[in-house]
Design a protein around this motif. Structure first.
Motif, short mmCIF file in Angstrom:
data_model
loop_
_atom_site.label_atom_id
_atom_site.label_comp_id
_atom_site.label_asym_id
_atom_site.label_seq_id
_atom_site.Cartn_x
_atom_site.Cartn_y
_atom_site.Cartn_z
N MET A 1 0.82 -1.21 0.00
CA MET A 1 0.00 0.00 0.00
C MET A 1 0.86 1.27 0.00
SD MET A 1 -3.29 -0.54 -0.06
CE MET A 1 -4.39 0.44 0.93
N THR A 2 1.98 1.23 0.71
CA THR A 2 2.83 2.41 0.76
C THR A 2 3.44 2.70 -0.60
OG1 THR A 2 3.34 2.05 3.08
CG2 THR A 2 4.85 3.45 1.85
N ALA A 3 3.87 1.65 -1.31
CA ALA A 3 4.43 1.84 -2.65
C ALA A 3 3.35 2.38 -3.59
CB ALA A 3 4.99 0.52 -3.17
N ASP A 4 2.13 1.86 -3.47
CA ASP A 4 1.03 2.37 -4.28
C ASP A 4 0.81 3.85 -4.00
OD1 ASP A 4 0.73 -0.19 -5.21
OD2 ASP A 4 -1.17 -0.58 -4.18
N TYR A 5 0.81 4.20 -2.70
CA TYR A 5 0.53 5.59 -2.35
C TYR A 5 1.57 6.54 -2.93
CZ TYR A 5 0.16 9.99 -0.08
OH TYR A 5 0.07 11.34 0.11
N ALA A 6 2.83 6.15 -2.95
CA ALA A 6 3.87 7.03 -3.47
C ALA A 6 3.54 7.43 -4.91
CB ALA A 6 5.22 6.33 -3.40
N ARG A 7 3.08 6.49 -5.71
CA ARG A 7 2.71 6.81 -7.10
C ARG A 7 1.42 7.62 -7.15
NH1 ARG A 7 5.24 1.61 -9.31
NH2 ARG A 7 6.72 2.39 -10.86
N VAL A 8 0.47 7.31 -6.28
CA VAL A 8 -0.78 8.06 -6.24
C VAL A 8 -0.51 9.52 -5.90
CG1 VAL A 8 -2.94 8.37 -4.96
CG2 VAL A 8 -2.27 6.09 -5.72
N GLU A 9 0.37 9.76 -4.93
CA GLU A 9 0.71 11.12 -4.54
C GLU A 9 1.36 11.86 -5.70
OE1 GLU A 9 2.72 13.29 -0.72
OE2 GLU A 9 3.88 11.68 -1.66
N ARG A 10 2.27 11.20 -6.40
CA ARG A 10 2.90 11.84 -7.56
C ARG A 10 1.87 12.17 -8.63
NH1 ARG A 10 7.14 7.43 -8.81
NH2 ARG A 10 7.20 8.48 -10.86
N ALA A 11 0.90 11.28 -8.82
CA ALA A 11 -0.15 11.52 -9.81
C ALA A 11 -1.01 12.72 -9.42
CB ALA A 11 -1.02 10.28 -9.97
N PHE B 1 -3.09 1.02 -18.42
CA PHE B 1 -3.69 -0.19 -17.85
C PHE B 1 -3.18 -0.46 -16.44
CE2 PHE B 1 -3.15 -4.78 -17.09
CZ PHE B 1 -4.49 -5.17 -17.06
N HIS B 2 -1.85 -0.39 -16.25
CA HIS B 2 -1.28 -0.69 -14.95
C HIS B 2 -1.59 0.41 -13.93
CE1 HIS B 2 1.18 -3.64 -17.25
NE2 HIS B 2 1.04 -4.32 -16.12
N PHE B 3 -1.68 1.66 -14.40
CA PHE B 3 -2.04 2.73 -13.49
C PHE B 3 -3.47 2.57 -12.98
CE2 PHE B 3 -3.62 7.16 -12.81
CZ PHE B 3 -2.86 7.45 -11.69
N GLN B 4 -4.37 2.18 -13.89
CA GLN B 4 -5.76 1.93 -13.47
C GLN B 4 -5.82 0.84 -12.42
OE1 GLN B 4 -8.79 3.14 -14.14
NE2 GLN B 4 -8.98 3.83 -16.25
N ARG B 5 -5.07 -0.23 -12.63
CA ARG B 5 -5.07 -1.35 -11.68
C ARG B 5 -4.51 -0.92 -10.33
NH1 ARG B 5 -2.57 -6.84 -13.83
NH2 ARG B 5 -3.13 -7.33 -11.68
N LEU B 6 -3.39 -0.20 -10.37
CA LEU B 6 -2.78 0.26 -9.12
C LEU B 6 -3.74 1.17 -8.36
CD1 LEU B 6 0.74 1.59 -8.42
CD2 LEU B 6 -1.17 3.15 -8.11
N PHE B 7 -4.36 2.09 -9.07
CA PHE B 7 -5.23 3.06 -8.41
C PHE B 7 -6.44 2.38 -7.79
CE2 PHE B 7 -7.43 6.90 -7.53
CZ PHE B 7 -6.47 7.90 -7.53
N ARG B 8 -7.03 1.44 -8.51
CA ARG B 8 -8.17 0.71 -7.95
C ARG B 8 -7.76 -0.11 -6.74
NH1 ARG B 8 -13.03 0.44 -10.09
NH2 ARG B 8 -13.44 1.33 -12.14
N ARG B 9 -6.56 -0.68 -6.78
CA ARG B 9 -6.09 -1.45 -5.64
C ARG B 9 -5.94 -0.56 -4.41
NH1 ARG B 9 -1.81 -3.67 -7.89
NH2 ARG B 9 -0.24 -2.22 -7.11
N TRP B 10 -5.49 0.66 -4.62
CA TRP B 10 -5.28 1.57 -3.50
C TRP B 10 -6.58 2.22 -3.02
CZ3 TRP B 10 -5.89 6.98 -3.12
CH2 TRP B 10 -5.40 7.54 -1.94
N ALA B 11 -7.36 2.78 -3.94
CA ALA B 11 -8.52 3.58 -3.57
C ALA B 11 -9.84 2.83 -3.63
CB ALA B 11 -8.60 4.81 -4.46
N GLY B 12 -9.90 1.76 -4.44
CA GLY B 12 -11.16 1.05 -4.60
C GLY B 12 -12.06 1.62 -5.67
N SER C 1 -11.98 4.12 -9.63
CA SER C 1 -11.16 4.53 -10.76
C SER C 1 -10.53 5.90 -10.48
CB SER C 1 -12.01 4.62 -12.03
OG SER C 1 -12.92 5.72 -11.93
N PRO C 2 -9.42 6.22 -11.17
CA PRO C 2 -8.83 7.55 -11.01
C PRO C 2 -9.82 8.67 -11.34
CG PRO C 2 -7.30 6.11 -12.14
CD PRO C 2 -8.60 5.36 -12.05
N LYS C 3 -10.62 8.47 -12.37
CA LYS C 3 -11.58 9.50 -12.76
C LYS C 3 -12.59 9.75 -11.65
CE LYS C 3 -14.96 10.70 -16.34
NZ LYS C 3 -15.60 10.28 -17.61
N ARG C 4 -13.11 8.67 -11.07
CA ARG C 4 -14.07 8.82 -9.99
C ARG C 4 -13.43 9.47 -8.78
NH1 ARG C 4 -19.01 10.03 -8.57
NH2 ARG C 4 -19.88 8.80 -6.85
#
Length: 279
Positions: free
Chosen positions: A1-11, A37-48, A50-53
């Motif tokens: 989750m921490t690794a996911d968050y680092a990318r989410v924060e950068r985004a 594709f991989h960004f969508q998967r990562l974001f859903r894994r972290w937030a539950g 989509s990035p758009k939502r």
């Protein structure tokens, strides 16, 4: 989750910088070194969601509607005298303020156990005395030494002991996202602050996840109407991030505002809570 968050924060930071031209998802994904594709998967894994939502939760329009919807919820919480009813997993939180003697002695005779732990919002330093959690601080630069040094300066006469086992159990309880079932045992906070600061922090404990209020509303609920500026200062000095949810205080205009641990992290917390509430 921490690794996911680092990318989410950068985004989130990339979107903040480029929001005027509304970059497409593929460009946002490329900014953090991932395919769409991989960004969508990562974001859903972290937030539950989509990035758009998720980004819809961070607009000023959504924030203003959130403020409007939250008022009736907050009325109920404050009228009932609830203390920390707003954990995603029904975890209650109660404040124990340091006594005048403890303030004067700056922690003399106390043992403070601490450890660093991953969370959905990046690594944190978690510290506790025998009376409760005294600090939860995110590590923006990755340098735990700086964060720990600040904490040691505040409790300069205390004895500090690294204890990952003791603080690890606390971190697991704090950041568990289990919903439903029986209520979990509460957590105690052992904080240093003036009477006014403690009143503000106690008022914050009554703001449930997925809700928000303005600085003026918080001042009113803390028994200090008209003292929004002083309340803002107390919010900024909150020693226990996330548990005392200062990230739920936003401006009346719908602007989410600054945050001691970074504006992007505040946006991530609010969006994450909104996703879990609606999900």
């Amino acid at each position: 989750m921490t690794a996911d968050y680092a990318r989410v924060e950068r985004a989130i930071k990339f979107i903040e910088t480029n929001f005027i031209r509304q970059p497409p998802l593929a460009e946002i994904a490329a900014s953090v070194g991932l395919s769409e594709f991989h960004f969508q998967r990562l974001f859903r894994r972290w937030a539950g969601v989509s990035p758009k939502r998720f980004l819809q939760y961070l607009t000023a329009g959504y924030a203003r509607e959130l403020l409007r919807q939250s008022r009736s919820v907050l009325d109920v919480a404050f009228e009932a005298g609830l203390t920390g009813s707003g954990r995603l997993h029904d975890l209650t939180v109660n404040i124990h303020a340091a006594s005048p003697g403890e303030l004067k002695e700056r922690g003399a005779g106390l043992i403070i156990r601490y450890g660093t732990h991953p969370t959905p919002f990046g690594n944190c330093l978690l510290a506790a005395t025998s009376r409760g959690i005294c600090a939860l601080r995110f590590i923006p630069s990755g340098d735990v030494g700086e964060v720990l040094g600040t904490l040691q300066g505040e409790w300069e006469n205390a004895c500090f002991a690294e204890d990952f086992e003791a603080t690890g159990g606390l971190a697991e309880r704090i950041f568990s996202t289990t919903v439903g079932g029986s209520a979990k045992p509460g957590l105690a906070l052992h904080v240093r602050g003036t009477n006014f600061q403690v009143r503000v922090w106690e008022a914050l404990l009554r703001v449930p996840p997925g809700a928000a209020l303005t600085y003026g509303e918080l001042a009113l609920r803390a028994g200090a109407p008209g003292a929004a500026r002083a309340v803002g200062t107390a919010v900024g000095q909150n020693p226990v991030a996330y548990l005392i949810p200062c990230h739920r205080v936003i401006r009346n205009s719908g602007v989410l505002g600054e945050y001691r641990w970074g504006a992007a992290r505040k946006k991530a917390m609010l969006g994450w809570e909104a996703a879990h509430r609606t999900g």
